[in-house]
Design an enzyme around this catalytic site. Structure first.
Site, PDB file in Angstrom:
ATOM      1  N   ILE A 214       0.483  -1.060   0.537  1.00 10.26           N
ATOM      2  CA  ILE A 214      -0.198   0.189  -0.155  1.00 10.26           C
ATOM      3  C   ILE A 214       0.669   1.568   0.458  1.00 10.26           C
ATOM      4  O   ILE A 214       0.314   2.457  -0.259  1.00 10.26           O
ATOM      5  CB  ILE A 214      -1.275  -0.058   1.191  1.00 10.26           C
ATOM      6  CG1 ILE A 214      -1.881   0.583   1.000  1.00 10.26           C
ATOM      7  CG2 ILE A 214      -0.322   0.194   2.620  1.00 10.26           C
ATOM      8  CD1 ILE A 214      -3.721   0.664   1.809  1.00 10.26           C
TER       9      ILE A 214
ATOM     10  N   ASP B 299       1.540  -0.566   9.731  1.00  9.90           N
ATOM     11  CA  ASP B 299       1.386   1.103  10.312  1.00  9.90           C
ATOM     12  C   ASP B 299       3.362   1.482  10.288  1.00  9.90           C
ATOM     13  O   ASP B 299       3.710   2.666   9.417  1.00  9.90           O
ATOM     14  CB  ASP B 299       0.965   1.463  11.497  1.00  9.90           C
ATOM     15  CG  ASP B 299       1.148   2.315  12.353  1.00  9.90           C
ATOM     16  OD1 ASP B 299       0.921   3.766  11.993  1.00  9.90           O
ATOM     17  OD2 ASP B 299       0.976   2.504  13.460  1.00  9.90           O
TER      18      ASP B 299
ATOM     19  N   SER C 232      -7.059  -4.867  10.911  1.00  8.66           N
ATOM     20  CA  SER C 232      -6.723  -5.930  11.858  1.00  8.66           C
ATOM     21  C   SER C 232      -6.530  -7.334  11.775  1.00  8.66           C
ATOM     22  O   SER C 232      -6.766  -7.962  12.948  1.00  8.66           O
ATOM     23  CB  SER C 232      -8.827  -5.927  12.490  1.00  8.66           C
ATOM     24  OG  SER C 232      -8.533  -4.420  13.881  1.00  8.66           O
TER      25      SER C 232
ATOM     26  N   TYR D  79      -3.668  -7.372  14.898  1.00  7.46           N
ATOM     27  CA  TYR D  79      -4.870  -7.399  15.609  1.00  7.46           C
ATOM     28  C   TYR D  79      -6.015  -8.829  15.629  1.00  7.46           C
ATOM     29  O   TYR D  79      -6.868  -9.433  16.592  1.00  7.46           O
ATOM     30  CB  TYR D  79      -5.545  -5.706  15.187  1.00  7.46           C
ATOM     31  CG  TYR D  79      -5.090  -4.864  16.081  1.00  7.46           C
ATOM     32  CD1 TYR D  79      -3.919  -4.864  16.794  1.00  7.46           C
ATOM     33  CD2 TYR D  79      -5.897  -3.618  15.798  1.00  7.46           C
ATOM     34  CE1 TYR D  79      -3.970  -3.927  17.871  1.00  7.46           C
ATOM     35  CE2 TYR D  79      -4.833  -2.767  16.508  1.00  7.46           C
ATOM     36  CZ  TYR D  79      -3.798  -2.990  17.783  1.00  7.46           C
ATOM     37  OH  TYR D  79      -4.356  -1.403  17.766  1.00  7.46           O
TER      38      TYR D  79
HETATM   39  N1  AR6 Z   1       0.732  -2.574   2.496  1.00  3.57           N
HETATM   40  C1  AR6 Z   1      -0.314  -3.750   2.390  1.00  3.57           C
HETATM   41  N2  AR6 Z   1      -0.797  -4.252   3.873  1.00  3.57           N
HETATM   42  C2  AR6 Z   1       0.304  -4.665   4.408  1.00  3.57           C
HETATM   43  C3  AR6 Z   1       1.729  -3.626   4.123  1.00  3.57           C
HETATM   44  C4  AR6 Z   1       1.581  -2.837   3.130  1.00  3.57           C
HETATM   45  N3  AR6 Z   1       2.958  -2.685   3.200  1.00  3.57           N
HETATM   46  N4  AR6 Z   1       2.400  -4.444   5.224  1.00  3.57           N
HETATM   47  C5  AR6 Z   1       1.324  -5.380   5.926  1.00  3.57           C
HETATM   48  N5  AR6 Z   1       0.196  -5.420   5.295  1.00  3.57           N
HETATM   49  P1  AR6 Z   1      -0.871  -5.162  10.656  1.00  3.57           P
HETATM   50  P2  AR6 Z   1      -3.915  -4.330  12.437  1.00  3.57           P
HETATM   51  C6  AR6 Z   1      -1.292  -6.459   5.999  1.00  3.57           C
HETATM   52  O1  AR6 Z   1      -1.083  -5.890  11.534  1.00  3.57           O
HETATM   53  O2  AR6 Z   1      -4.294  -6.209  12.152  1.00  3.57           O
HETATM   54  C7  AR6 Z   1       0.833  -2.667  13.861  1.00  3.57           C
HETATM   55  O3  AR6 Z   1       1.527  -2.082  15.124  1.00  3.57           O
HETATM   56  C8  AR6 Z   1      -1.265  -7.323   6.885  1.00  3.57           C
HETATM   57  O4  AR6 Z   1      -0.718  -8.615   6.332  1.00  3.57           O
HETATM   58  O5  AR6 Z   1      -0.574  -3.956   9.718  1.00  3.57           O
HETATM   59  O6  AR6 Z   1      -5.009  -3.560  12.154  1.00  3.57           O
HETATM   60  C9  AR6 Z   1      -0.179  -1.011  14.161  1.00  3.57           C
HETATM   61  O7  AR6 Z   1       0.931   0.370  14.991  1.00  3.57           O
HETATM   62  C10 AR6 Z   1      -2.207  -7.442   7.099  1.00  3.57           C
HETATM   63  O8  AR6 Z   1      -2.770  -8.149   6.406  1.00  3.57           O
HETATM   64  O9  AR6 Z   1      -1.824  -3.932  11.306  1.00  3.57           O
HETATM   65  C11 AR6 Z   1      -1.462  -1.727  15.418  1.00  3.57           C
HETATM   66  O10 AR6 Z   1      -0.456  -1.329  16.679  1.00  3.57           O
HETATM   67  C12 AR6 Z   1      -2.938  -5.878   7.086  1.00  3.57           C
HETATM   68  O11 AR6 Z   1      -2.086  -5.346   6.053  1.00  3.57           O
HETATM   69  C13 AR6 Z   1      -1.151  -3.013  15.082  1.00  3.57           C
HETATM   70  O12 AR6 Z   1      -0.086  -3.304  13.737  1.00  3.57           O
HETATM   71  C14 AR6 Z   1      -2.933  -5.564   8.298  1.00  3.57           C
HETATM   72  O13 AR6 Z   1      -2.365  -5.994   9.506  1.00  3.57           O
HETATM   73  C15 AR6 Z   1      -3.073  -3.255  14.122  1.00  3.57           C
HETATM   74  O14 AR6 Z   1      -2.872  -4.168  13.723  1.00  3.57           O
END
Ligand code: AR6
Length: 192
Positions: A23, A46, A129, A133
């Site tokens: 993203i 993030d 999430s 999460y």
């Molecule tokens: N592009 C698109 N999707 C991604 C990318 C990327 N570059 N990197 C990871 N994903 P998560 P959450 C996907 O853990 O569950 C953080 O520490 C990943 O594979 O990023 O909402 C925050 O600060 C998954 O499918 O977010 C919060 O503390 C999706 O993005 C916490 O994690 C979401 O995974 C939020 O957790």
């Protein structure tokens, strides 16, 4: 692995797309961050967004006073291709807790409301999430798409909603959920 069949549709006047990718590379008007309520950065998407945007992003999020679960706040995009980042806070998944679906839907709805308030025409979402999460993506994808469908039923400047999904299982879950959404809602028209 088979390519998912159902990855593009029109919802009212808005195109809805599913693709696999990173993203941080999107050039939509805004990308959505799966943030935590501190808005001070973290891992996953993030961390990737903060790294790609540069340190000014954290300087701005420090001024926002955090964000409640289910809500979303906008910042500039700094070094990103996207002009803005919409920081959305999804719920930490807890099996049997009925509020998680509502809070996840709210994070998507509020992101699109914030985009509309700023007149944005294109928004890219990650799968909120379903990483740290712990929300099972098979449960999260239908909630995400139903929330986006509902938000697009009202007039909006947003003409493109793109889900940028990080791995094949996540894309597959969203593709299946999009097919099911189209069966429930005749206004969801597949684009081949
Ligand atoms: N592009 C698109 N999707 C991604 C990318 C990327 N570059 N990197 C990871 N994903 P998560 P959450 C996907 O853990 O569950 C953080 O520490 C990943 O594979 O990023 O909402 C925050 O600060 C998954 O499918 O977010 C919060 O503390 C999706 O993005 C916490 O994690 C979401 O995974 C939020 O957790």
């Amino acid at each position: 692995m088979d390519k998912p069949e159902f990855t593009r549709a029109m919802v009212s006047q808005t195109a809805l797309e599913l693709l696999m990718g990173d993203i941080t590379q999107q050039d939509t008007d805004a990308i959505v961050n799966a943030a935590n309520s501190s808005l001070l950065g973290g891992g996953g998407v993030d961390g990737a967004i903060h790294r790609a945007a540069g340190p000014q992003l954290l300087e701005e999020t420090r001024t926002l006073g955090g964000c409640q679960t289910g809500d979303a706040k906008l910042t500039r995009g700094y070094r990103l291709k996207a002009r803005y980042v919409i920081h959305a806070v999804g719920p930490i998944y807890r099996a049997g807790d009925e509020s998680v679906a509502w809070l996840l839907a709210s994070a998507y709805r509020r992101s699109l409301e914030v985009a509309a308030e700023h007149g944005l025409q294109s928004v890219a979402f990650p799968s909120i999430s379903t990483g740290a999460y712990g929300y099972p993506v098979e449960l999260a994808a239908p909630v995400a798409l139903e929330a986006v469908h509902e938000a697009l039923s009202a007039p909006t400047p947003v003409k493109l909603v793109r889900f940028v999904l990080f791995n094949p299982p996540t894309l597959r879950a969203f593709s299946q959920a999009l097919a099911a959404l189209a069966q429930r809602h005749p206004d969801v028209q597949p684009i081949s």
